[in-house]
Design an enzyme around this catalytic site. Structure first.
Site, PDB file in Angstrom:
ATOM      1  N   LYS A 182       5.179  -2.650  -6.914  1.00  0.00           N
ATOM      2  CA  LYS A 182       4.824  -1.248  -6.631  1.00  0.00           C
ATOM      3  C   LYS A 182       4.154  -0.572  -7.827  1.00  0.00           C
ATOM      4  O   LYS A 182       3.395   0.383  -7.652  1.00  0.00           O
ATOM      5  CB  LYS A 182       6.062  -0.451  -6.206  1.00  0.00           C
ATOM      6  CG  LYS A 182       6.901  -1.100  -5.096  1.00  0.00           C
ATOM      7  CD  LYS A 182       6.101  -1.424  -3.842  1.00  0.00           C
ATOM      8  CE  LYS A 182       6.881  -2.305  -2.890  1.00  0.00           C
ATOM      9  NZ  LYS A 182       6.050  -3.102  -2.001  1.00  0.00           N
ATOM     10  N   GLY A 225      12.265  -0.879   1.234  1.00  0.00           N
ATOM     11  CA  GLY A 225      13.522  -0.727   1.975  1.00  0.00           C
ATOM     12  C   GLY A 225      14.542   0.163   1.299  1.00  0.00           C
ATOM     13  O   GLY A 225      15.717   0.141   1.648  1.00  0.00           O
ATOM     14  N   GLU A 259       9.095   8.870 -10.318  1.00  0.00           N
ATOM     15  CA  GLU A 259       8.166   9.752  -9.602  1.00  0.00           C
ATOM     16  C   GLU A 259       8.846  11.082  -9.363  1.00  0.00           C
ATOM     17  O   GLU A 259      10.070  11.150  -9.238  1.00  0.00           O
ATOM     18  CB  GLU A 259       7.835   9.160  -8.216  1.00  0.00           C
ATOM     19  CG  GLU A 259       6.832   8.042  -8.253  1.00  0.00           C
ATOM     20  CD  GLU A 259       6.437   7.543  -6.860  1.00  0.00           C
ATOM     21  OE1 GLU A 259       7.086   7.904  -5.857  1.00  0.00           O
ATOM     22  OE2 GLU A 259       5.474   6.777  -6.805  1.00  0.00           O
ATOM     23  N   LYS A 314      12.335   1.882  10.849  1.00  0.00           N
ATOM     24  CA  LYS A 314      11.623   2.790  11.748  1.00  0.00           C
ATOM     25  C   LYS A 314      12.244   2.743  13.135  1.00  0.00           C
ATOM     26  O   LYS A 314      12.688   1.682  13.590  1.00  0.00           O
ATOM     27  CB  LYS A 314      10.142   2.409  11.801  1.00  0.00           C
ATOM     28  CG  LYS A 314       9.456   2.721  10.474  1.00  0.00           C
ATOM     29  CD  LYS A 314       8.085   2.112  10.341  1.00  0.00           C
ATOM     30  CE  LYS A 314       7.579   2.332   8.918  1.00  0.00           C
ATOM     31  NZ  LYS A 314       6.461   1.450   8.577  1.00  0.00           N
ATOM     32  N   ARG A 369       0.029  -6.849   5.391  1.00  0.00           N
ATOM     33  CA  ARG A 369       0.312  -7.662   6.576  1.00  0.00           C
ATOM     34  C   ARG A 369       0.098  -6.805   7.823  1.00  0.00           C
ATOM     35  O   ARG A 369      -0.128  -5.605   7.732  1.00  0.00           O
ATOM     36  CB  ARG A 369       1.772  -8.129   6.561  1.00  0.00           C
ATOM     37  CG  ARG A 369       2.732  -6.949   6.401  1.00  0.00           C
ATOM     38  CD  ARG A 369       4.162  -7.287   6.709  1.00  0.00           C
ATOM     39  NE  ARG A 369       5.064  -6.309   6.142  1.00  0.00           N
ATOM     40  CZ  ARG A 369       5.383  -5.137   6.662  1.00  0.00           C
ATOM     41  NH1 ARG A 369       4.865  -4.766   7.820  1.00  0.00           N
ATOM     42  NH2 ARG A 369       6.207  -4.302   6.057  1.00  0.00           N
ATOM     43  N   ARG A 426      11.153   1.394  19.252  1.00  0.00           N
ATOM     44  CA  ARG A 426      11.683   0.065  18.917  1.00  0.00           C
ATOM     45  C   ARG A 426      13.048  -0.074  19.585  1.00  0.00           C
ATOM     46  O   ARG A 426      13.961   0.700  19.297  1.00  0.00           O
ATOM     47  CB  ARG A 426      11.859  -0.084  17.408  1.00  0.00           C
ATOM     48  CG  ARG A 426      10.559  -0.005  16.645  1.00  0.00           C
ATOM     49  CD  ARG A 426      10.803  -0.414  15.213  1.00  0.00           C
ATOM     50  NE  ARG A 426       9.611  -0.266  14.412  1.00  0.00           N
ATOM     51  CZ  ARG A 426       9.433  -0.868  13.238  1.00  0.00           C
ATOM     52  NH1 ARG A 426      10.388  -1.649  12.742  1.00  0.00           N
ATOM     53  NH2 ARG A 426       8.324  -0.690  12.558  1.00  0.00           N
TER      54      ARG A 426
HETATM   55  C1  MV4 Z   1       9.906   8.722  -1.978  1.00  0.00           C
HETATM   56  C2  MV4 Z   1      10.615   9.798  -1.391  1.00  0.00           C
HETATM   57  C3  MV4 Z   1      10.509  11.045  -2.006  1.00  0.00           C
HETATM   58  N1  MV4 Z   1       9.772  11.208  -3.127  1.00  0.00           N
HETATM   59  N2  MV4 Z   1       9.176   8.945  -3.099  1.00  0.00           N
HETATM   60  C4  MV4 Z   1      11.842   5.291   0.703  1.00  0.00           C
HETATM   61  C5  MV4 Z   1      11.523   3.849   0.787  1.00  0.00           C
HETATM   62  C6  MV4 Z   1      10.315   3.650  -0.018  1.00  0.00           C
HETATM   63  N3  MV4 Z   1       9.417   2.811   0.691  1.00  0.00           N
HETATM   64  C7  MV4 Z   1       9.764   4.990  -0.318  1.00  0.00           C
HETATM   65  N4  MV4 Z   1      10.771   5.935   0.030  1.00  0.00           N
HETATM   66  C8  MV4 Z   1      10.723   7.219  -0.374  1.00  0.00           C
HETATM   67  N5  MV4 Z   1       9.961   7.483  -1.476  1.00  0.00           N
HETATM   68  C9  MV4 Z   1       9.122  10.150  -3.649  1.00  0.00           C
HETATM   69  N6  MV4 Z   1       8.407  10.324  -4.771  1.00  0.00           N
HETATM   70  C10 MV4 Z   1      11.369   9.546  -0.242  1.00  0.00           C
HETATM   71  C11 MV4 Z   1      11.435   8.252   0.278  1.00  0.00           C
HETATM   72  C12 MV4 Z   1      12.218   8.087   1.494  1.00  0.00           C
HETATM   73  C13 MV4 Z   1      11.606   7.759   2.716  1.00  0.00           C
HETATM   74  C14 MV4 Z   1      10.246   7.503   2.812  1.00  0.00           C
HETATM   75  C15 MV4 Z   1       9.675   7.189   4.013  1.00  0.00           C
HETATM   76  C16 MV4 Z   1      10.433   7.144   5.163  1.00  0.00           C
HETATM   77  C17 MV4 Z   1      11.782   7.376   5.113  1.00  0.00           C
HETATM   78  C18 MV4 Z   1      12.380   7.682   3.888  1.00  0.00           C
HETATM   79  C19 MV4 Z   1      13.747   7.938   3.834  1.00  0.00           C
HETATM   80  C20 MV4 Z   1      14.341   8.242   2.631  1.00  0.00           C
HETATM   81  C21 MV4 Z   1      13.573   8.320   1.464  1.00  0.00           C
END
Ligand code: MV4
Length: 458
Positions: free
Chosen positions: A116, A164, A200, A237, A291, A337
Site C-alpha cells: 500500500k 481487510g 493517514e 461488502k 484483479r 451478495r
Molecule cells: C480509511 C478510513 C478512514 N480514513 N483511511 C478500511 C480497510 C482499508 N481497505 C481501508 N479502510 C479504511 N481506510 C482513512 N484515511 C476508513 C476505512 C474503513 C473502511 C473503508 C472502506 C469501507 C469500509 C470501511 C470500514 C471501516 C474503515
C-alpha cells in the site's frame, strides 16, 4: 493464441469465467479440489483436473498443482479468478515462466499495488489525490508524531501489507499514536509478514467509491464508471451499486478520468479497480486492486461491456474493443451478495441445499454455482450467489431487487437473503444516504422490528 484456459478457482467466479470462454469458443479446464468434485464449474467445463484435497492451501493455493494441471491438459493460459492466487505476483511470474499466459495484469503491477505504501507513491506520481499522511513508512515514533501534529489528529495507522482492515488503528493523541504504531506493526507482521506501517489523516464519515478500469497491452485504458461499496460489514461488502447515489455527473466524470489517466501513466493492462474514500466533496485514493472483483457485474450491467471477455482479449495481446468515447453508461445496477450464513448472527451455514428457486425476469441476473441438492462445503468463502438487478433508474432497480429477493428461495441452509430484504426497505438506503459506517453502526445495531404489542401507537 488462446485455445484453452485453466480456471484456477471455484464457485460462482469459476462458472462466470467458463461462461465467457464458451461464448468465445475457448476450451476450459476446471482445476478443482476434492470438495468441489460435484460442482457446476466441473460439470460445465470441457475438462477437469483434481488439484488436491479440500483445504485451499493444498489445492487452490497450490501453484505446483495448478501448473501441473495446466501442463497435462495442454492449456495456453490460466485465469486466477478472484481471491486465492489472483493478486499473487509470484504466481503471475511463474505462470509466464512456464509458458502460459496469465490472464491478469503484469507481475510488476501486482507487486507495486500489493504494497500500500508503494501503491500510494505511484499514485502521487501519477497525479492522483491521496489521503494526507506520511510519505513512506514510519521509521520512528517521533517522526510519526510530527506528521500527525501537522495533518491533525485523529490519524489512522495502516499496514503496508494491509487490506481487510487488518493492522489498522486509530490514534487521537501522541500517546495513543505510539501505542497504535506498536500494535499495528506487530499485527501486520503476524498477518502479512511485513511490519511496515504508514499513517493517514482519519476520515470519519466517507463513502467507499471505486472506479473500474480496463487496459490493453498497447497503452489504451478506459474506465467503466464507479461503484459505491460503502455497505460493508467487518470489511466484507454486502450490497454494491452503480452509479453511486452520492455523486453528481460532474464528480463521476472527474474521478473516472483521474483513475483512467493514472492507469494509462502506469502502463497498466487487464481489469483493475481504484479505491477511493469520498468525503465532503473530495476524493482520496486508498488502494488499487489488480484483479477482477466480485462486484464487476454491476459495471457490466451499466455499460454492456463483458469484463471477463475483455480481460481474455487483452491477455492475448488484442486491443480493447472499446474506446472511452464509445463506453455508454445506462441506468442503474445493484448487487446483493448472498452468503450461506445466518442473516442476524452471521454464523456460517454450510450444508445441503434441499430446494432452490432462483428469481428471474426482466433485468434480473443471478451469478451462482448452486442448485437444489448441492452441498455448500465448509472449507471456503460463504458467498453462494450474487443477485444483480438493472433498471433505467435507481428507483426501478430497487423495486426490481425487492421483487427478486421475494422470489428467491434457498432451503436447507441459512442465507443472508432476509438481511437484504430488510436492507432494501431501510429509509436511509432507499434515500441513498449512507457512508461506510451506516450498515454496522446504524442498520445492524438497530433493534429489529418491535413485537406488535410494543409497537402500538400510544
Ligand atoms: C480509511 C478510513 C478512514 N480514513 N483511511 C478500511 C480497510 C482499508 N481497505 C481501508 N479502510 C479504511 N481506510 C482513512 N484515511 C476508513 C476505512 C474503513 C473502511 C473503508 C472502506 C469501507 C469500509 C470501511 C470500514 C471501516 C474503515
Amino acid at each position: 493464441m488462446i485455445k484453452k484456459i485453466l480456471i484456477a478457482n471455484r464457485g460462482e467466479i469459476a462458472l462466470r469465467l467458463i461462461r465467457a470462454c464458451k461464448e468465445m469458443g475457448i476450451a476450459t479446464v476446471a482445476a478443482h479440489s476434492v470438495a468441489d468434485e460435484d460442482s457446476m464449474p466441473v460439470r460445465l467445463a470441457d475438462e477437469s483436473v483434481c488439484i488436491g484435497p479440500a483445504s485451499s492451501k493444498a489445492s487452490y493455493l497450490n501453484m505446483v498443482s495448478l501448473l501441473s494441471a495446466a501442463t497435462i491438459t495442454g492449456a495456453d493460459a490460466i485465469h486466477p479468478g478472484i481471491g486465492f492466487l489472483a493478486e499473487n505476483a509470484q504466481f503471475a511470474e511463474v505462470t509466464k515462466e512456464h509458458g502460459f499466459i496469465f490472464i491478469g495484469p503484469s507481475a510488476e503491477h501486482i507487486r507495486v499495488m500489493g504494497d500500500k505504501i508503494t501503491a500510494k507513491q505511484a499514485m502521487i506520481e501519477a497525479g492522483v489525490p491521496v489521503v494526507p499522511g506520511s510519505e513512506g513508512d514510519i521509521t520512528s515514533t517521533e517522526q510519526a508524531q510530527k506528521i500527525a501534529r501537522q495533518i491533525g489528529y485523529p490519524v489512522l495507522v495502516k499496514a503496508a501489507g494491509g487490506g481487510g482492515g487488518k493492522g489498522m488503528k486509530v490514534a487521537h493523541s501522541d500517546a495513543e499514536l505510539e501505542e497504535a504504531i506498536g500494535l499495528a506493526s506487530s499485527e501486520a507482521m503476524a498477518c502479512f509478514g511485513n511490519p511496515s506501517v504508514y499513517i493517514e489523516k482519519y476520515l470519519s464519515h466517507p463513502r467507499h467509491i471505486e472506479v473500474q478500469i480496463l487496459g490493453d497491452k498497447h497503452g489504451n485504458v478506459i474506465h467503466l464508471g464507479e461503484r459505491d461499496c460503502s455497505l460493508q460489514r467487518r470489511h466484507q461488502k454486502v450490497l454494491e451499486e452503480a452509479p453511486s447515489p452520492g455523486l453528481t455527473p460532474e464528480l463521476r466524470a472527474y474521478i473516472g478520468e483521474v483513475a483512467r489517466s493514472a492507469a494509462e501513466k502506469l502502463g497498466y493492462y487487464s481489469a483493475g479497480t481504484f479505491e477511493f474514500l469520498y468525503e465532503d466533496g473530495r476524493f482520496y485514493f486508498i488502494e488499487m486492486n489488480t484483479r477482477l472483483q466480485v462486484e464487476h457485474t454491476i459495471s457490466e450491467e451499466i455499460t454492456g461491456i463483458d469484463l471477463v471477455k475483455e480481460m481474455i482479449r487483452v491477455a492475448k495481446g488484442e486491443k480493447l474493443g472499446y474506446t472511452q468515447k464509445n463506453v455508454r453508461f445506462h441506468g442503474h445496477a445493484m448487487q446483493c451478495r448472498i452468503n450461506a450464513e445466518h442473516a442476524e448472527t452471521f454464523i456460517p451455514s454450510p450444508g445441503r441445499i434441499t430446494d432452490y428457486v432462483a428469481p428471474g425476469g426482466f433485468g434480473v441476473r443471478v451469478d451462482s454455482h448452486v442448485y437444489a441438492g448441492y452441498t455448500v462445503p465448509a472449507h471456503y468463502d460463504s458467498m453462494v450467489a450474487k443477485l444483480i438487478t438493472k433498471a433505467d433508474d435507481r428507483a426501478g432497480c430497487l423495486a426490481r431487487m425487492k421483487r427478486a429477493l421475494q422470489e428467491y428461495a434457498v432451503l436447507g441452509i441459512n442465507t443472508t437473503i432476509p438481511l437484504h430484504q430488510r436492507l432494501v426497505k431501510a429509509p436511509a438506503f432507499v434515500a441513498g444516504d449512507y457512508n461506510i459506517h451506516w450498515l454496522e453502526k446504524e442498520f445492524l445495531s438497530e433493534p429489529k422490528a418491535a413485537a406488535p404489542e410494543t409497537s402500538a401507537a400510544a
